[in-house]
Enzyme design. Structure first.
Site, mmCIF file in Angstrom:
data_model
loop_
_atom_site.group_PDB
_atom_site.id
_atom_site.type_symbol
_atom_site.label_atom_id
_atom_site.label_comp_id
_atom_site.label_asym_id
_atom_site.label_seq_id
_atom_site.Cartn_x
_atom_site.Cartn_y
_atom_site.Cartn_z
ATOM 1 C CE LYS A 117 40.482 44.304 41.296
ATOM 2 N NZ LYS A 117 40.249 45.325 40.250
HETATM 3 O O1 G3P Z 1 37.570 48.741 40.562
HETATM 4 C C1 G3P Z 1 36.340 48.185 40.150
HETATM 5 C C2 G3P Z 1 35.804 49.012 39.058
HETATM 6 O O2 G3P Z 1 36.579 48.886 37.893
HETATM 7 C C3 G3P Z 1 34.378 48.809 38.771
HETATM 8 O O3 G3P Z 1 33.913 50.042 38.423
HETATM 9 O O4 G3P Z 1 32.395 51.648 37.429
HETATM 10 O O5 G3P Z 1 32.536 49.307 36.508
HETATM 11 O O6 G3P Z 1 31.458 49.742 38.715
HETATM 12 P P1 G3P Z 1 32.482 50.182 37.722
#
Ligand code: G3P
Length: 218
Positions: free
Chosen positions: A87
Site C-alpha cells: 500500500k
Molecule cells: O481504509 C482507510 C480507512 O482505514 C480510513 O478510515 O474511518 O479512518 O476514515 P477512516
C-alpha cells in the site's frame, strides 16, 4: 463486489473470515497502532498472522515517502507472503514506486485518494487497487460515493484494470451505495458488514416460524 475488512484486529478478522464472505484485509499504520502493534519487526510478524487467517489479498502500508525507501520497504513487505499487496500513498514518489512494483510483478494499493485526477494517475501507473476514502470526503461535505461513481465512469471509458477499492467505508449504507455505483471492492469495519444482516421483518418472521413450529410439536 469483494469484501475486505479494514482492521488489524485478529479476532475481528477471524470472525469476518468465518462468515465465508471475506475476500481480503486492509490495514494502515493507524489501525496497527490501535491494536498496540508497534516496531517494524512486530508489524511484519502481524502481517504474517493476518495472512495465515485469510486466503486473500492483504494490504500492508509503507511508511516511507521517498522513492528509494518505498521500493526497499515494499519489497520487504511483498516478500512476507504471496498475498501481500504493497500500500503506497498518492504522492509523486508513490506513483513512481507503483510503476516500478507493477513492472516487477508486485501488487499495489494506492491509498489516500480523494480526487478523480489522482485516480487517473494511479491507473496509468498500473496500481492493482485504488483506495478513494469515502467517509473522509463525507466528513468535509463532499459526497464520497459521487467520487466512486466518477472514477468508475473514467476507468470504464479506458478499460483501466485498476480495481476501485472504496475505503473509509464506515457503515452498511456506504456498502450498498458502493455496490450501486460499481466499486470493485469495499473495505470497512466488521460492524458495517454485519449491519447488512439486520432487518426487523427477518427477526419477526423467524420468531413467528419458530413459534408456529413449536405449537405443532408440543
Ligand atoms: O481504509 C482507510 C480507512 O482505514 C480510513 O478510515 O474511518 O479512518 O476514515 P477512516
Amino acid at each position: 463486489m469483494k469484501f475486505f475488512i479494514d482492521t488489524a484486529n485478529l479476532e475481528q478478522i477471524k470472525e469476518a473470515n468465518d462468515l465465508g464472505i471475506l475476500d481480503g484485509v486492509t490495514t494502515n499504520p493507524s489501525l496497527m497502532a490501535k491494536e498496540g502493534i508497534t516496531g517494524t519487526e512486530n508489524i511484519l510478524e502481524h502481517y504474517k498472522k493476518i495472512c495465515s487467517i485469510v486466503d486473500g489479498d492483504v494490504s500492508a502500508e509503507v511508511i516511507s515517502t521517498d522513492y528509494a525507501n518505498i521500493i526497499e520497504e515494499g519489497k520487504k513487505l511483498a516478500a512476507l507472503h504471496p498475498n501481500i499487496v504493497v500500500k503506497v500513498p498518492m504522492i509523486k514518489d508513490g506513483i513512481k514506486a507503483i510503476k516500478y512494483f507493477t513492472d516487477n510483478g508486485i501488487k499495489t494499493n494506492c491509498t489516500l485518494v480523494f480526487s478523480a485526477g489522482q485516480a487517473i494517475l494511479a491507473a496509468k501507473a498500473g496500481a492493482t487497487y485504488l483506495s478513494p476514502f469515502v467517509g473522509r470526503l463525507d466528513d468535509i461535505s463532499f459526497d464520497g460515493i459521487d467520487l466512486i461513481h466518477q472514477i468508475r465512469h473514467i476507468y470504464d471509458n479506458y478499460n483501466y484494470k485498476t480495481e476501485i477499492l472504496a475505503a473509509s467505508v464506515r457503515n452498511s449504507l456506504h456498502i450498498i451505495k458502493c455496490a450501486e455505483v460499481g466499486a470493485d471492492v469495499v473495505t470497512c469495519p466488521l460492524s458495517s458488514i454485519t449491519g447488512l444482516f439486520n432487518h426487523p421483518l427477518t427477526d419477526k418472521g423467524l420468531a413467528q416460524f419458530l413459534a408456529d413450529y413449536a405449537k405443532g410439536n408440543s
